[in-house]
Design a protein around this motif. Structure first.
Motif, PDB file in Angstrom:
ATOM      1  N   GLU A 207       0.767  -1.276  -0.217  1.00  0.00           N
ATOM      2  CA  GLU A 207       0.075   0.006  -0.029  1.00  0.00           C
ATOM      3  C   GLU A 207       0.947   1.203   0.091  1.00  0.00           C
ATOM      4  O   GLU A 207       0.597   2.266  -0.722  1.00  0.00           O
ATOM      5  N   ARG A 208       1.984   1.359   0.716  1.00  0.00           N
ATOM      6  CA  ARG A 208       2.780   2.418   0.693  1.00  0.00           C
ATOM      7  C   ARG A 208       3.531   2.647  -0.269  1.00  0.00           C
ATOM      8  O   ARG A 208       3.536   3.827  -0.745  1.00  0.00           O
ATOM      9  N   TYR A 209       4.095   1.577  -1.078  1.00  0.00           N
ATOM     10  CA  TYR A 209       4.709   1.708  -2.112  1.00  0.00           C
ATOM     11  C   TYR A 209       3.922   2.007  -3.226  1.00  0.00           C
ATOM     12  O   TYR A 209       4.369   2.845  -4.339  1.00  0.00           O
ATOM     13  N   ASN A 210       2.566   1.703  -3.482  1.00  0.00           N
ATOM     14  CA  ASN A 210       1.464   2.053  -4.376  1.00  0.00           C
ATOM     15  C   ASN A 210       1.080   3.079  -4.336  1.00  0.00           C
ATOM     16  O   ASN A 210       0.301   3.895  -5.132  1.00  0.00           O
ATOM     17  N   ASP A 211       0.805   3.960  -3.052  1.00  0.00           N
ATOM     18  CA  ASP A 211       0.261   5.260  -2.886  1.00  0.00           C
ATOM     19  C   ASP A 211       1.126   6.428  -3.397  1.00  0.00           C
ATOM     20  O   ASP A 211       2.371   6.381  -3.208  1.00  0.00           O
ATOM     21  N   PRO A 212       0.629   7.242  -4.239  1.00  0.00           N
ATOM     22  CA  PRO A 212       1.426   8.395  -4.885  1.00  0.00           C
ATOM     23  C   PRO A 212       2.025   9.193  -3.757  1.00  0.00           C
ATOM     24  O   PRO A 212       3.296   9.596  -4.084  1.00  0.00           O
ATOM     25  N   LEU A 213       1.545   9.514  -2.616  1.00  0.00           N
ATOM     26  CA  LEU A 213       2.230  10.345  -1.674  1.00  0.00           C
ATOM     27  C   LEU A 213       3.260   9.747  -0.804  1.00  0.00           C
ATOM     28  O   LEU A 213       4.369  10.176  -0.847  1.00  0.00           O
ATOM     29  N   MET A 214       3.138   8.617  -0.523  1.00  0.00           N
ATOM     30  CA  MET A 214       4.024   7.586   0.125  1.00  0.00           C
ATOM     31  C   MET A 214       5.233   7.315  -0.717  1.00  0.00           C
ATOM     32  O   MET A 214       6.311   7.330  -0.279  1.00  0.00           O
ATOM     33  N   ARG A 215       4.910   6.940  -1.890  1.00  0.00           N
ATOM     34  CA  ARG A 215       5.829   6.628  -2.920  1.00  0.00           C
ATOM     35  C   ARG A 215       6.863   7.823  -3.184  1.00  0.00           C
ATOM     36  O   ARG A 215       7.942   7.846  -3.500  1.00  0.00           O
ATOM     37  N   TYR A 216       6.145   8.852  -3.374  1.00  0.00           N
ATOM     38  CA  TYR A 216       7.026  10.194  -3.584  1.00  0.00           C
ATOM     39  C   TYR A 216       7.875  10.391  -2.258  1.00  0.00           C
ATOM     40  O   TYR A 216       9.148  10.515  -2.544  1.00  0.00           O
ATOM     41  N   LEU A 217       7.337  10.211  -1.071  1.00  0.00           N
ATOM     42  CA  LEU A 217       8.324  10.546   0.066  1.00  0.00           C
ATOM     43  C   LEU A 217       9.501   9.262   0.158  1.00  0.00           C
ATOM     44  O   LEU A 217      10.664   9.544   0.574  1.00  0.00           O
ATOM     45  N   ILE A 218       9.242   8.050  -0.373  1.00  0.00           N
ATOM     46  CA  ILE A 218      10.176   7.021  -0.342  1.00  0.00           C
ATOM     47  C   ILE A 218      11.250   7.549  -1.463  1.00  0.00           C
ATOM     48  O   ILE A 218      12.432   7.385  -1.233  1.00  0.00           O
TER      49      ILE A 218
END
Length: 199
Positions: free
Chosen positions: A70-81
């Motif tokens: 979920e974290r990897y596929n979410d645009p906001l969380m992926r951007y932060l990663i």
């Protein structure tokens, strides 16, 4: 429950929160960049500590794999990663700054005189209307912004624009602090769920 591991997760989360607060209250752009970088690193460290805390138990590991996807596929969380990865391993900046703008216009047929000094530490602008006119002044001060992240993985380039959605919902602001607050909110939600899962 692995209380030692969860204690570390909470410590990292507090550090990320403190770094984001300091970024919000930075006195200049360089200080903002330093604190934003610390935020990205400690936010990621909190997720890493959570993964290590859960890794030993198959049932909990399966739960965390769902969260990780979920974290990897979410645009906001992926951007932060990806911003963290570029900050840690790359050379490109992950933030930018808007320019100072100043505009003046005269209403009522007259003109105006402008005295302006920008970029010498004591920026100022004064506008003096000519008789019979009214002057309208608009100015915007420089502010930090998020920039597109470019990831080059062995010749394959991926781009990550500042996010406009999070968990399926459109987000109102792409200001760095607002994005950071949403990232921390997601971390808090995951930590709360982990504590329930690990009981």
């Amino acid at each position: 429950m692995n209380t030692q591991g969860m204690d570390k997760v909470r410590r990292k989360m507090r550090s990320a929160t403190q770094s984001l607060n300091e970024a919000e209250n930075a006195n200049d752009y360089e200080q903002f960049v330093d604190r934003w970088t610390a935020f990205l690193l400690t936010l990621n460290a909190a997720f890493n500590a959570l993964e290590k805390t859960i890794k030993g138990n198959k049932k909990h590991r399966e739960w965390y794999e769902i969260i990780s996807k979920e974290r990897y596929n979410d645009p906001l969380m992926r951007y932060l990663i990806e911003a963290r990865n570029v900050e840690e391993h790359g050379l490109a900046p992950v933030t930018g700054i808007t320019p100072y703008t100043f505009a003046a216009s005269a209403l009522g047929g007259g003109g105006f005189e402008v005295d302006i000094d920008i970029g010498h530490g004591n920026d100022y602008a004064s506008v003096k209307p000519m008789p019979g006119s009214t002057v309208v002044v608009q100015r915007t001060w420089p502010r930090p912004i998020l920039v597109k992240i470019v990831k080059d993985n062995r010749g394959v380039t991926e781009e990550f624009a500042p996010p406009t959605s999070h968990l399926g919902n459109e987000i109102a602001s792409t200001k760095p602090i607002d994005i950071g607050v949403l990232g921390l909110g997601y971390l808090q939600m995951v930590v709360d769920a982990a504590e329930r899962e690990l009981k």
